[in-house]
Scaffold this motif. Structure first.
Motif, mmCIF file in Angstrom:
data_model
loop_
_atom_site.group_PDB
_atom_site.id
_atom_site.type_symbol
_atom_site.label_atom_id
_atom_site.label_comp_id
_atom_site.label_asym_id
_atom_site.label_seq_id
_atom_site.Cartn_x
_atom_site.Cartn_y
_atom_site.Cartn_z
ATOM 1 N N ASP A 30 74.397 -9.940 6.595
ATOM 2 C CA ASP A 30 73.182 -9.566 6.204
ATOM 3 C C ASP A 30 72.060 -9.744 7.189
ATOM 4 N N PRO A 31 72.006 -9.033 8.425
ATOM 5 C CA PRO A 31 73.103 -8.271 8.746
ATOM 6 C C PRO A 31 74.121 -8.915 9.818
ATOM 7 N N ILE A 32 75.062 -8.197 10.246
ATOM 8 C CA ILE A 32 76.083 -8.926 11.327
ATOM 9 C C ILE A 32 75.405 -8.756 12.402
ATOM 10 N N HIS A 33 75.581 -9.868 13.242
ATOM 11 C CA HIS A 33 75.144 -10.061 14.607
ATOM 12 C C HIS A 33 76.290 -10.529 15.705
ATOM 13 N N ARG A 34 75.907 -10.658 16.875
ATOM 14 C CA ARG A 34 76.828 -11.045 17.768
ATOM 15 C C ARG A 34 77.373 -12.247 17.567
ATOM 16 N N GLY A 35 76.685 -13.169 16.987
ATOM 17 C CA GLY A 35 77.266 -14.368 16.546
ATOM 18 C C GLY A 35 78.406 -14.536 15.474
ATOM 19 N N GLY A 91 70.270 -9.007 22.438
ATOM 20 C CA GLY A 91 71.486 -9.449 22.628
ATOM 21 C C GLY A 91 72.146 -10.174 21.371
ATOM 22 N N TRP A 92 71.050 -10.151 20.295
ATOM 23 C CA TRP A 92 71.504 -10.540 19.065
ATOM 24 C C TRP A 92 72.248 -9.588 18.289
ATOM 25 N N LEU A 93 71.976 -8.177 18.415
ATOM 26 C CA LEU A 93 72.333 -7.135 17.488
ATOM 27 C C LEU A 93 72.997 -5.987 18.489
#
Length: 218
Positions: free
Chosen positions: A11-16, A182-184
């Motif tokens: 919520d939301p999906i991210h690269r982590g 670079g996070w999303l």
């Protein structure tokens, strides 16, 4: 077939949520990883989430370039999704499968508090994402986790750290700021902006209503 299961609210999906799982999939030679967006996580009953189908769509977009990663709707259909019931579902669907539950270190430590947590620890392999250089104090673990460790069913994965945070992303979007580069995934950011998600969202800390992650049966 070696199958990874990775659940969350995304919520939301991210690269982590992607890069550490990629490290686990490589280390454990997983054939596929199923992402399981949850309609209502048991440990987040008090916080308002983006609509489940919006979160599902964002996971789809985030995984477009990950050929071995898929999103599955199973946990979208339950009022409250318990991980052990998810495992039982996929055991029936893939009777020859070997399952690896991918969890963070905090969730692993609290596993005995989950719904049928002891059974879960005995039933699946556990891929535990641990920060590099940190340790798991075996003395602090409950019996289910110690037994799983003793049976070689716990796999320590040390992925490269990623700074992304869903809470920080929501906070920034709520005040009209873009998340750090670079996070999303760009497609996810475009989706969020197109539909105005999180424009008035409250963060976990602001909500102040639900228990913290891992403190409630999952």
């Amino acid at each position: 077939m070696r199958i990874g299961l990775y659940g969350g609210s995304f919520d939301p999906i991210h690269r982590g949520h992607v890069e550490p799982v990629r490290a686990a999939a490589t280390a454990l030679e997983l054939d596929r990883v199923l992402y399981l967006p949850t309609a209502q996580p048991p440990h987040k009953r008090g916080r308002r989430l983006a609509p489940a189908w919006r979160r599902f769509a964002m996971v789809e977009l985030a995984l477009l370039d990950e050929p071995d990663f898929e999103v599955d709707p199973f946990e979208m259909t339950a009022d409250v999704a318990y991980t052990i019931e998810t495992v039982e579902h996929f055991e029936r669907q893939f009777p020859e499968g070997e399952f690896f539950l991918i969890v963070g270190a905090d969730s692993f430590i609290a596993l005995e508090t989950w719904h049928r947590g002891a059974e879960l620890a005995a039933r699946v392999q556990l891929a535990v994402l641990v920060r590099r250089g940190s340790t798991l104090d075996v003395r602090s673990l409950a019996e289910p986790q110690r037994l799983a460790l003793g049976r070689g069913r716990v796999h320590r994965i040390e992925p490269a750290p990623h700074p992304a945070s869903s809470t920080e992303i929501r906070r920034r979007l709520a005040v009209g700021e873009p998340p750090p580069e670079g996070w999303l995934e760009p497609a996810v950011l475009n989706y969020v902006q197109k539909y105005g998600l999180y424009a008035t969202s409250e963060t976990d800390e602001d909500a102040g209503r639900g228990p913290s992650q891992g403190s409630s049966p999952q």
